[in-house]
Design an enzyme around this catalytic site. Structure first.
Site, mmCIF file in Angstrom:
data_model
loop_
_atom_site.group_PDB
_atom_site.id
_atom_site.type_symbol
_atom_site.label_atom_id
_atom_site.label_comp_id
_atom_site.label_asym_id
_atom_site.label_seq_id
_atom_site.Cartn_x
_atom_site.Cartn_y
_atom_site.Cartn_z
ATOM 1 C CB SER A 214 -0.904 0.015 1.234
ATOM 2 O OG SER A 214 -1.820 -1.043 1.205
ATOM 3 C CB CYS A 215 2.426 2.893 2.651
ATOM 4 S SG CYS A 215 0.784 2.710 3.306
ATOM 5 C CG ASN A 432 1.929 6.378 5.144
ATOM 6 O OD1 ASN A 432 1.877 6.927 6.238
ATOM 7 N ND2 ASN A 432 0.973 5.577 4.720
ATOM 8 C CB CYS A 434 -2.900 7.534 5.137
ATOM 9 S SG CYS A 434 -3.743 7.414 3.545
ATOM 10 C CB CYS A 435 -0.223 10.702 8.680
ATOM 11 S SG CYS A 435 -0.149 12.179 7.659
ATOM 12 C CD GLU A 436 -1.223 4.488 7.294
ATOM 13 O OE1 GLU A 436 -1.358 3.580 6.471
ATOM 14 O OE2 GLU A 436 -1.139 5.680 6.955
ATOM 15 N N PRO A 595 -6.459 5.368 7.803
ATOM 16 C CG PRO A 595 -6.492 6.850 6.014
ATOM 17 C CD PRO A 595 -5.566 6.005 6.832
ATOM 18 C CB THR A 597 -11.971 6.986 4.221
ATOM 19 O OG1 THR A 597 -11.125 7.705 5.110
ATOM 20 C CG2 THR A 597 -13.251 7.765 3.993
ATOM 21 C CB SER A 598 -12.337 3.414 0.501
ATOM 22 O OG SER A 598 -12.206 4.691 -0.060
#
Length: 728
Positions: A214-215, A432, A434-436, A595, A597-598
């Site tokens: 992902s990141c 990254n 999304c900051c995680e 996050p 979100t999706s």
């Protein structure tokens, strides 16, 4: 003359209203709703022949329109109708549905995945299809069903088939005698929505050459070769659906020297523009535009212009509206913010040439000592490209930009690196998308790469948590071995550090079902302590089975520390340490709370660990808005806290309790309601409240602040977000 319908095979037949009623009965089963409400509201306009698809879509849209906070289940009815329609479209296209599989034929469910599943025998695959539970297609609401079909399924795939094939791929690294057992465990956890997979895993891994990561975080050297190598790397990563973070702090500032000629460099924005256009040009596997965050350290001379890259004012040729800026701040800077002291902006190239200091590579006391030397040199006139500003005013500029645009992200560099277990290899330069998720990055050698999944607290019972956490760790460790990394530096990182990120989602549902609130810090602390313990235990047990990550020697883990603490500082974890002391640990980073979100739309829960913005609202999704209700609105609606109405200091304090037990990071979006009397009578949030909350986040040891958003007149500020790209 009877109304006619055009069926999926193109034939024309008289409309049978009983078929419509059957679909409605299927969709409404188990819900306290009246099917006549839907039947009476449907307007099919049958004065002309209608396609089956038109009729189904009309039913879906009508069900959505019926949804209210009193009857939110109509969204679930719409989801079932949407999947009903999708399933029949697939059957019409390929000729068979669930339960009609012949894996011994040349054309079967698995034929398109032959190269990925060749390790399995036909007998294995025949057993695997027997695990499929078609009834699980009924659990998705309209938002989740829409997202699944828009983003994850090919037009000839059914939902449970995708879950099953993905589970089979994820089990490939297992021993032959255990592979089918783990494949079934993975499928059950995914299909029953106990483990949520990041999009690259769910969308890519079932196809040959797919990346499940992902990141990514890259770090750029101050050379034309490094810059364009990383532009190419960004394109390759984006093409595979990954989110990209790029630290640009080493690049010389505007007005710096190029080939001994002064005042030639175009600075950061010249190169950010190229990355911006790359993000647009190379979309994520056709699903959406690429997602890139660009990072600069707070001491960089170009920081003022960097902060304005998304504003409308100024030279449009120096703007970048399609990348996401992040500012990397040090404790030294934050202390000066508190004091209202001065701060010096410098050119990294000049600092290195004159003083021999590689400033981007420093943090903590080493940074403090070097920075004191730099400021002295600047005051003596030894540095010509230096600017003195007020630290507090600069921080306020950052926050004002966040309120205006939602960005930049703020990464607290010292907090990142204090928790870095691999200090012997290098530093963590930034966060990254999304900051995680973050870890060591070495330019040209190691690019942070992380595979993500999340435990759905809304679906996992307390006694299941150990098993599900450990299964998620195993699943992600397997992902490292079956993924195809898009760039060499990511392959190196996967091999040496084996970074994974197990997160959680549905915390708001977990709290609501138990009558808890975000102010209940002790309960939150105990939950995340248990989550952390079980994830760590999962990695230690994998080390026993498969060995520790290769770079463990000289790391914090190699020195006997877990989460930076020795066993004497955490005696209640004796069982974990006893195994750890002997076997080590499989993964250098293990937990990261994205996050989601999706992903939460598919999971039927609230996103990540934050309160939902509202209990019932429209959610932006690709091709338009979809209505979304918190999943237990009818049963526990009064227990949910809405983020638009909760003091953000409460959110910061709750995240701080979680962060103590999470080795990597937590995506924390702050939402400030600017309407009067929201938090308390005669009180309206102002700039000082936002400033104090941001300082509180740093003081409480948080590692980053994701978006800052505002609510005014009951409208949430629009943020052109990354679209959940790192969790997808």
């Amino acid at each position: 003359m009877s109304p006619t319908v055009i069926k999926r095979d193109g034939s024309v037949a008289n409309l049978d209203l009983n078929e419509i009623r059957d679909a409605i009965a299927y969709a409404i089963e188990g819900y306290p709703l009246n099917s006549l409400e839907l039947e009476s509201r449907v307007n099919l306009q049958l004065n002309q022949p209608r396609t089956t698809r038109f009729i189904q879509e009309t039913l879906v849209n009508t069900a959505v329109q019926l949804a209210t906070p009193k009857d939110p289940e109509w969204l679930n009815v719409a989801g079932r109708l949407h999947i009903w329609n999708w399933t029949h479209e697939v059957i019409a296209k390929r000729g068979y549905g669930y339960g009609h599989y012949d894996v011994f034929s040349d054309t079967n469910l698995f034929s398109k995945y032959t190269s990925q599943l060749k390790i399995y025998s036909q007998r294995d695959l025949q057993e695997a299809v027997s695990w499929i539970e078609p009834e699980l297609d009924k659990v998705f609401d309209h938002a989740g069903a829409t997202l699944l079909t828009q983003r994850y399924l090919s037009d000839d795939e059914l939902i449970q088939e995708v879950f099953l094939v993905t589970a089979l791929v994820l089990a490939i690294p297992e021993r032959m005698d255990e592979r089918m057992s783990y494949a079934r465990a993975f499928y059950m956890a995914i299909a029953h929505r106990k483990i949520s997979l990041a999009t690259p895993i769910l969308a890519n891994l079932r196809f040959e050459g797919g990346s499940g990561t992902s990141c990514f975080i890259l770090s750029v050297e101050d050379s034309i070769e490094s810059i364009f190598d990383n532009v190419k790397n960004t394109a390759r990563i984006s093409q595979e659906g990954g989110g990209v973070g790029i630290n640009l702090s080493r690049i010389r500032a505007v007005g710096s020297w190029v080939r001994s000629k002064p005042n030639v460099s175009g600075g950061l924005m010249s190169w950010i523009r190229i990355l911006n256009d790359t993000a647009i040009a190379v979309n994520q596997g056709g699903r959406r535009a690429g997602a890139v965050t660009v990072a600069a350290d707070i001491w960089h001379l170009d920081i003022p212009e960097f902060l304005e890259m998304r504003s409308e004012a100024g030279d449009q040729r120096r703007k970048a509206y399609d990348v996401f800026p992040q500012v990397v701040v040090t404790d030294n800077f934050m202390r000066r913010v508190e004091q209202g002291a001065t701060w010096t902006l410098v050119d990294p190239y000049e600092v290195k040439q004159v003083l021999g200091i590689d400033l981007p590579n420093l943090w903590g006391t080493e940074f403090d000592d070097a920075y004191e030397q730099i400021e002295e040199a600047a005051s003596m006139g030894d540095l010509t490209l230096a600017q003195t500003v007020n630290a507090r005013n600069l921080f306020i500029d950052i926050l004002e930009t966040q309120v205006e645009t939602g960005l930049p992200y703020i990464a607290f560099k010292d907090a990142l690196n204090r928790a870095n277990p691999n200090k012997h290899i290098g530093i963590i330069p930034s966060v990254n998308l999304c900051c995680e998720s973050f870890s060591v990055v070495v330019p040209g050698k190691l690019a942070h790469s992380c595979n993500l999944a999340s435990v759905n607290l809304a679906q996992v019972e307390d006694d299941e948590l150990p098993e599900i956490c450990q299964l998620a760790v195993r699943l992600l460790d397997n992902t490292i071995d079956v993924t195809t990394a898009p760039i060499g530096e990511a392959r190196n990182h996967n091999r040496e550090l084996r970074t994974i990120g197990v997160g959680v989602l549905g915390l708001a549902d977990y709290l609501a079902k138990r009558g808890l609130r975000y102010q209940d810090k002790r309960e939150i602390r105990e939950l995340f302590k248990e989550f952390s313990y079980q994830c760590l235990m999962g990695s230690v047990l994998l080390a026993k089975e498969r060995g520790s990550y290769p770079a463990i020697n000289s790391s914090e883990y190699g020195m006997g520390n877990i989460l930076g603490k020795s066993r004497s500082q955490r005696p209640e974890w004796k069982a974990l340490y006893d195994l750890f002391d002997f076997y080590g640990i499989r993964n250098s980073h293990i937990m990261a709370i994205a996050p989601n979100t999706s992903s939460s739309l598919i999971q039927g829960c609230t996103a990540s660990v934050l309160p939902p913005y509202a209990k019932f609202n429209a959610e932006s999704l690709g091709k338009g808005d979809v209505m979304k209700a918190v999943p237990f609105l009818r049963e526990y609606g009064d227990n949910y806290q809405e983020n638009q109405r909760i003091d953000q200091r409460v959110v910061v304090d709750a995240i701080a309790e979680m962060q103590k037990w999470v080795d990597t990071g937590i995506s924390m979006e702050l939402v400030f309601n600017l309407n009067p009397d929201v938090y308390e009578p005669n009180k309206t949030v102002d700039a000082s409240d936002i400033y104090d909350t941001a300082l509180r986040a740093w003081r409480r040891g948080l590692k980053a602040i994701y978006y800052i958003r505002t609510v005014k007149e009951d409208r949430l500020s629009e943020v052109d977000g990354c679209g959940d790209s790192c969790t997808l």
